[in-house]
Design an enzyme around this catalytic site. Structure first.
Site, PDB file in Angstrom:
ATOM      1  N   CYS A 132      -4.244   6.758 -22.214  1.00 41.59           N
ATOM      2  CA  CYS A 132      -5.422   6.458 -21.390  1.00 41.59           C
ATOM      3  C   CYS A 132      -6.697   6.995 -22.014  1.00 41.59           C
ATOM      4  CB  CYS A 132      -5.243   7.030 -19.999  1.00 41.59           C
ATOM      5  SG  CYS A 132      -6.693   6.798 -18.927  1.00 41.59           S
ATOM      6  N   HIS A 134     -21.587  -6.529   5.123  1.00 42.00           N
ATOM      7  CA  HIS A 134     -22.172  -7.715   4.485  1.00 42.00           C
ATOM      8  C   HIS A 134     -23.378  -7.281   3.651  1.00 42.00           C
ATOM      9  CE1 HIS A 134     -23.732 -11.780   3.952  1.00 42.00           C
ATOM     10  NE2 HIS A 134     -24.920 -11.291   4.285  1.00 42.00           N
TER      11      HIS A 134
END
Length: 456
Positions: free
Chosen positions: A41, A438
């Protein structure tokens, strides 16, 4: 002969954290690493590659600037030396952080060298014999090099070596159409190279459902990447100006400057002397483990990529969590409780969790499915990035979510709504009545779930 309470072989994303926890408990621990702390990683995987992906996306967005009313004079240029150094800086910062952490930890002995078993309780490294009643293997994996005609006659790249490339290929051939290969394919196309992906199987990203694989192929082709599947005659030969790649019958040979071999990973278990310890492996070399990550030999555990139960940083880290909970915290955690989730970091990314549709159908359940194109997502339209779609699969009787895929803008983040619901064992109507923010990608999830239909 130095004695320890535990020996950890390999410093990937399981071993170091487990070693640190044991030291916190007052144990004397030896951490053996043959090369670099941090494993794949940090040194050759997530951190450098996602840094390169970020550079490639910056170039892509810059080329699209006019779509957003932004004027950039002249051509967009790429300085591959700067790109490479930026990735190396991210890697070195992480690696040096681990070094500093362990240097300050009393009870931890870090040893650099190749470890090999002498027996089930004894490890030899740099000519020194170390003993411990508990030994943990976190040795990771390396790129698989396939047996292909002419491959040994050419110079080729792997996912490890390509991150050090400081020149832009004229034409890059990517051999292998799975996750690693596809990320590098799009990355180098955005840097400005001509790119061809060659896959022996019938589709890209073969683990995925056909609709997901097809959409991935469309995204790559839209960016000018050539894709060849069912390539049954891959072979290589030196050419005057590079490398000639044979794909198969009916396809002209391809003249390229560089070849990336991205055909899978091989566990680093063949040089540990596992036979001397009696540790069992499967036919591919992965160490066999039970539901607690214990091997067939008492006192030896295998964590991370080398046990074949997940080739991701997050699954490796979860192996550490399972081992630490069971051995140090008096808990009972099992590998089989893990719900697998992952991402493919092309752009837009694919976020995936649980079963595919194919797997759900094969399970014999009555299933429900709903899909939505990303063009129905406000965030995608506002960003001008509407490629891809969402898909969710549920059990029609229990209403439990079985799996989901979000191929689209911020799909790697939005998928966590499904991951969390599945881990909480919440039936899908719970999410259906959620009130999301939203404008976000996740706000479409309740609408998606509201259209669930039973499929035959």
């Amino acid at each position: 002969m130095p004695g320890f309470d535990a020996i950890v072989i390999g410093a990937g994303q399981s071993g170091p954290f487990l070693a640190a926890r044991m030291v916190e408990k007052g144990m004397k621990v030896a951490l053996i690493e043959r090369k670099f702390l941090g494993g794949t990683c940090v040194n050759a995987g997530c951190m450098p590659t996602k840094t390169l992906v970020a550079s490639a996306r910056a170039a892509h967005v810059a080329r699209r600037a006019a779509d957003y009313g932004v004027t950039i004079a002249g051509e967009i240029g790429i300085d591959m030396n700067v790109v490479r150094k930026r990735a190396e800086t991210v890697t070195m910062n992480a690696r040096n952080g681990l070094i500093s952490w362990f240097d300050a930890m009393e009870g931890m002995t870090v040893i650099y060298g190749q470890a090999r078993f002498e027996d089930a309780r004894t490890v030899v490294v740099n000519g020194e014999r170390l003993t411990a009643p508990r030994i943990f293997l976190n040795v990771g994996a390396r790129p698989t090099i396939p047996d292909m005609p002419g491959l040994s006659d050419i110079s080729y790249l792997t996912s490890t070596s390509i991150i050090h490339l400081d020149v832009l290929p004229r034409h890059l051939a990517v051999i292998g159409g799975s996750y690693i290969g596809l990320e590098f394919a799009q990355m180098y196309r955005r840097f400005g190279a001509e790119v061809t992906v060659i896959e022996r199987g019938p589709k890209l990203a073969p683990r995925e459902d056909e609709d997901v694989s097809d959409a991935i192929a469309d995204i790559l082709r839209d960016e000018g990447i050539s894709v060849h599947t069912n390539a049954d005659g891959i072979a290589f030969a030196r050419a005057s100006d590079g490398i000639s790649v044979k794909v198969g019958a009916g396809v002209p040979d391809i003249d390229v400057s560089h070849v990336l071999i991205a055909t899978g990973r091989t566990p680093n278990t063949d040089d540990l002397g596992l036979d001397r310890a009696g540790v069992a492996t499967d036919k591919r070399g992965y160490i066999t483990v039970d539901d607690t990550l214990a091997t067939n030999v008492d006192g030896i555990w295998a964590l991370g990529d080398c046990n074949g139960h997940g080739a991701f940083t997050h699954t490796s880290y979860n192996d550490f969590e399972i081992a630490a909970a069971n051995l140090l915290d008096g808990e009972s955690r099992k590998l089989s409780d893990r719900i697998l989730a992952y991402a493919l970091y092309i752009d837009p990314p694919l976020g995936r969790v649980g079963m595919t549709e194919k797997q759900a159908r094969a399970s014999g359940r009555r299933i429900m499915i709903s899909t939505r194109p990303m063009s129905r997502v406000g965030r995608a339209n506002e960003r001008g990035e509407t490629k891809g779609f969402m898909k969710v699969i549920a059990d029609a009787d229990s209403q439990q979510i079985l799996g989901a895929a979000i191929l689209g803008i911020e799909g790697d983040e939005a998928i966590h709504g499904f991951i969390d619901a599945m881990n909480a064992k919440a039936p899908y109507p719970v999410l259906k009545w959620a009130v999301p923010i939203h404008p976000t990608v996740s706000e479409i999830i309740p609408t998606l779930l509201g259209d669930m239909k039973i499929v035959q």
